[in-house]
Write a protein that holds these residues in place. Structure first.
Motif, PDB file in Angstrom:
ATOM      1  N   UNK A 131       0.843  -1.191   0.000  1.00  0.00           N
ATOM      2  CA  UNK A 131       0.000   0.000   0.000  1.00  0.00           C
ATOM      3  C   UNK A 131       0.879   1.242   0.000  1.00  0.00           C
ATOM      4  N   UNK A 132       0.642   2.117  -0.966  1.00  0.00           N
ATOM      5  CA  UNK A 132       1.366   3.385  -1.054  1.00  0.00           C
ATOM      6  C   UNK A 132       0.382   4.494  -0.708  1.00  0.00           C
ATOM      7  N   UNK A 133       0.530   5.059   0.493  1.00  0.00           N
ATOM      8  CA  UNK A 133      -0.398   6.086   0.937  1.00  0.00           C
ATOM      9  C   UNK A 133      -0.197   7.395   0.182  1.00  0.00           C
ATOM     10  N   UNK A 134       0.998   7.596  -0.362  1.00  0.00           N
ATOM     11  CA  UNK A 134       1.253   8.814  -1.123  1.00  0.00           C
ATOM     12  C   UNK A 134       0.533   8.783  -2.461  1.00  0.00           C
ATOM     13  N   UNK A 135       0.620   7.633  -3.145  1.00  0.00           N
ATOM     14  CA  UNK A 135      -0.032   7.475  -4.448  1.00  0.00           C
ATOM     15  C   UNK A 135      -1.483   7.016  -4.320  1.00  0.00           C
ATOM     16  N   UNK A 136      -1.898   6.697  -3.088  1.00  0.00           N
ATOM     17  CA  UNK A 136      -3.259   6.201  -2.821  1.00  0.00           C
ATOM     18  C   UNK A 136      -3.556   4.958  -3.651  1.00  0.00           C
ATOM     19  N   UNK A 137      -2.556   4.073  -3.717  1.00  0.00           N
ATOM     20  CA  UNK A 137      -2.691   2.869  -4.534  1.00  0.00           C
ATOM     21  C   UNK A 137      -2.401   1.620  -3.715  1.00  0.00           C
ATOM     22  N   UNK A 144      -1.741  -6.927  -9.776  1.00  0.00           N
ATOM     23  CA  UNK A 144      -2.889  -6.054  -9.962  1.00  0.00           C
ATOM     24  C   UNK A 144      -2.761  -4.813  -9.086  1.00  0.00           C
ATOM     25  N   UNK A 145      -3.106  -3.660  -9.642  1.00  0.00           N
ATOM     26  CA  UNK A 145      -3.083  -2.400  -8.908  1.00  0.00           C
ATOM     27  C   UNK A 145      -4.493  -1.840  -8.849  1.00  0.00           C
ATOM     28  N   UNK A 146      -4.903  -1.410  -7.675  1.00  0.00           N
ATOM     29  CA  UNK A 146      -6.219  -0.799  -7.537  1.00  0.00           C
ATOM     30  C   UNK A 146      -6.122   0.482  -6.727  1.00  0.00           C
ATOM     31  N   UNK A 147      -7.157   1.303  -6.852  1.00  0.00           N
ATOM     32  CA  UNK A 147      -7.207   2.586  -6.177  1.00  0.00           C
ATOM     33  C   UNK A 147      -8.491   2.646  -5.354  1.00  0.00           C
ATOM     34  N   UNK A 148      -8.418   2.194  -4.086  1.00  0.00           N
ATOM     35  CA  UNK A 148      -9.604   2.167  -3.231  1.00  0.00           C
ATOM     36  C   UNK A 148     -10.086   3.592  -2.934  1.00  0.00           C
ATOM     37  N   UNK A 149     -11.271   3.733  -2.332  1.00  0.00           N
ATOM     38  CA  UNK A 149     -11.727   5.062  -1.923  1.00  0.00           C
ATOM     39  C   UNK A 149     -10.686   5.752  -1.042  1.00  0.00           C
TER      40      UNK A 149
END
Length: 226
Positions: A131-137, A144-149
């Motif tokens: 989890x990358x909190x900076x990229x919100x990814x 697989x890469x996703x972008x949660x709320x």
């Protein structure tokens, strides 16, 4: 899995540490300054460096000048316990300076504390997701890469930063949504359900419900002790 470079020229100690650390981390072990630099160039970036000071071809101190893009945290593990060596290690930017002989459990606890402190700065590397909190990814181990709320990741980051202190639902609302919005406690509970699903079966227990309080992030150290 977090990646550690161990630099230790003592064969017996190096084998012991390599075997133990490999159980929980991706480990590379070097016995010389030259080998250390080769690992840094070919196998990096690393999440942590554990450095001996006295090496056959130089000093572990010299690795602090390596041209890192971002230098990982450093723990010096050395027989040099004099004040001058300790001060030099800290002046060069080390997080810890642990003299030999040492207790293995103490090393493991200090190591985990250093990693957790740096995890709070923007990344979380777990068994099934990165989890990358900076990229919100969120990158799954499958690729697989996703972008949660955004609010889901903000709630997760708040829990991680607050650990080991549990936080109430009202604390979460104030921190993530602010005073101008008023989601219900049910909204927080639903968010936690999504976060647990995001973390995956191996790590969903890291978000613990604390009766009468709210929720708490459980670190690696606390999981081992419970």
């Amino acid at each position: 899995m977090r990646k550690i470079l161990l630099v230790e020229d003592d064969l017996v100690l190096g084998e012991m540490l390599s075997q133990r650390l490999s159980e929980e981390y991706e480990l590379k072990w070097a016995r010389t300054l030259i080998d250390s630099k080769n690992h840094l160039e070919k196998d990096g970036p690393f999440d942590l460096l554990i450095l001996d000071v006295g090496l056959p071809d130089g000093q572990g101190f010299d690795l602090m000048d390596f041209p890192f893009k971002v230098r990982p945290p450093v723990i010096f593990l050395t027989a040099r316990s004099d004040a001058e060596s300790r001060l030099k290690g800290y002046e060069l930017g080390a997080e810890e300076f642990i003299p030999k002989p040492f207790h293995l459990k103490e090393l493991l606890l200090r190591l985990e504390h250093v990693l957790e402190a740096h995890t709070k700065e923007g990344q979380l590397d777990l068994a099934e997701v990165y989890i990358d909190f900076t990229q919100l990814s969120v990158r799954h181990k499958s690729g697989q890469v996703e972008y949660p709320p955004m609010t889901d990741l903000k709630v997760l980051k708040f829990l991680v930063d607050a650990a080991p202190r549990p936080v109430s639902r009202d604390d979460i609302i104030d921190h993530v949504w602010g005073m101008d919005k008023n989601p219900s406690h049910r909204t927080i509970d639903n968010t936690i359900v999504r976060i647990k699903k995001l973390l995956g079966p191996q790590d969903e227990d890291r978000v613990r419900s604390v009766r009468g309080v709210g929720y708490q992030w459980v670190s690696d150290t606390e999981r081992k002790e419970s």
